[in-house]
Design an enzyme around this catalytic site. Structure first.
Site, mmCIF file in Angstrom:
data_model
loop_
_atom_site.group_PDB
_atom_site.id
_atom_site.type_symbol
_atom_site.label_atom_id
_atom_site.label_comp_id
_atom_site.label_asym_id
_atom_site.label_seq_id
_atom_site.Cartn_x
_atom_site.Cartn_y
_atom_site.Cartn_z
ATOM 1 N N SER A 64 -7.751 -3.945 -6.012
ATOM 2 C CA SER A 64 -6.662 -3.951 -5.046
ATOM 3 C C SER A 64 -5.502 -3.115 -5.579
ATOM 4 O O SER A 64 -5.446 -2.778 -6.767
ATOM 5 C CB SER A 64 -6.192 -5.383 -4.781
ATOM 6 O OG SER A 64 -7.184 -6.124 -4.113
ATOM 7 N N ALA A 65 -4.572 -2.810 -4.714
ATOM 8 C CA ALA A 65 -3.397 -2.027 -5.112
ATOM 9 C C ALA A 65 -2.525 -2.833 -6.061
ATOM 10 O O ALA A 65 -2.446 -4.067 -5.960
ATOM 11 C CB ALA A 65 -2.592 -1.631 -3.878
#
Length: 362
Positions: A64-65
């Site tokens: 994920s970011a």
């Protein structure tokens, strides 16, 4: 997913950006993010993108970011000694950062659907333990991963203090997720396109807070087409540490205290503070919408009244004049692993020294 902060040139600059944007707000979370280099969890050919605030996916491998992981870590309110369950544990990046906070007496479990990703996570965990000096600066709660669908966890499993789900949870599975929590526990998951924090305040009482607008890929439903039977996922047992292991933890802790006392003593004898480093200019910007293609995640911060009080979107930090020196003069020396040096200097047999250092390569 992501794009809320500017790209960094290295891991520390990425964390600086996340702090400036108020995604990282507490010291514990900041320390964990700085201790583990995000690029170490990328395949070699994709490392150029490691310090961008974007998600990354290659085959079954997914990260994920950074802005999402920051919000998750802050919302979990982690403390030493807690138990943590990561549903969709992926590369193990988040689980390893959590393990730095949980300490040696916590519980750190992960469930991942894809067996190849489990092997990848174990390789990255082994690399961190064997090569990272950060391992010696923390007492680590090593994560354990099992393969399976997180919607098929055995009903007799233990409950956890903290639970995170890294995929979009359908409304019909909300109660299932809640039941994985102990009373007083915290669950963070994407629910109805909002990253949601749920606190279990009693046997049947809950507090819910929406954190961030997101759009995660949904949980994969169990497939019973082959046998028609559910394949229950049995989580790892809570292991009891051996006397040898407890002794190692105690000895390492004592050595760290001695190192700290020696450093304080030197500082009290007139040791100058280390030189301050010039900080780069940072643009503050309030992000309303962050878009990522391929149906991974878009994210927009939930509106906060305090945001309206800050109308300066392009503020730049001023650098004190006394810090204006050439960049070539600002590079710090490589950090010294004082714990390792102290252990190696002790009058002990080599096998015992190596045991205290977890037989690490560096």
């Amino acid at each position: 997913m992501g794009g809320a902060v500017s790209a960094g040139e290295d891991n520390d600059e990425l964390i600086d950006n996340l702090k400036e944007a108020q995604y990282i707000r507490t010291e514990l979370v900041e320390q964990a993010f700085r201790a583990i280099d995000r690029a170490d969890y990328y395949l070699e050919e994709f490392k150029d993108n490691a310090y961008k605030d974007l998600a990354w996916k290659h085959g079954n491998i997914h990260l994920s970011a950074p802005c999402i992981y920051s919000e998750v870590m802050e919302a979990l309110d982690l403390q030493p000694g807690l138990s943590f369950l990561n549903l969709g544990s992926g590369t193990g990046y988040l689980s390893s950062m959590v393990g730095l906070i949980l300490g040696p007496f916590g519980v750190n479990h992960g469930v991942e659907l894809h067996s190849d990703v489990i092997e990848y996570a174990k390789q990255k965990l082994d690399f961190f333990i064997k090569t990272s000096d950060s391992f010696d600066r923390f007492e680590f709660c090593e994560p354990s991963f099992v393969t399976g669908n997180c919607l098929e966890i055995s009903p007799d499993c233990t409950q956890y203090d903290r639970v995170y789900c890294g995929a979009g949870v359908q409304k019909e599975h909300e109660d299932y997720m809640k039941n994985l929590l102990k009373v007083g526990g915290i669950l963070v998951m994407p629910l109805e396109e909002k990253l949601t924090k749920i606190t279990r305040t009693g046997p049947s009482a809950w507090e819910t807070k929406k954190i961030l607008a997101v759009s995660f890929a949904p949980l994969i439903q169990p497939n019973h087409a082959d046998s028609g039977k559910s394949r229950l996922v049995h989580l790892p047992p809570v292991a009891v540490r051996s006397l040898q292991d407890l002794a190692r933890i105690a000895i390492r802790g004592t050595i760290k205290k001695i190192i700290h006392q020696e450093a304080m003593s030197r500082a009290g004898n007139g040791l100058k503070n280390p030189p301050r480093f010039k900080r780069r200019r940072v643009r503050r910007r309030r992000m309303e919408t962050i878009v990522f293609l391929d149906k991974e995640v878009f994210a927009s911060r939930i509106s906060n009244p305090s945001d309206d009080n800050n109308n300066s979107e392009d503020m730049e930090e001023e650098r004190p004049e006394e810090e204006e020196t050439k960049p070539s003069e600002l590079k710090p020396d490589p950090p010294v692993n004082f714990l390792r040096e102290k252990v190696l200097s002790l009058p002990l047999p080599d096998p015992l020294k190596y045991y205290l250092l977890y037989y690490r390569e560096k």
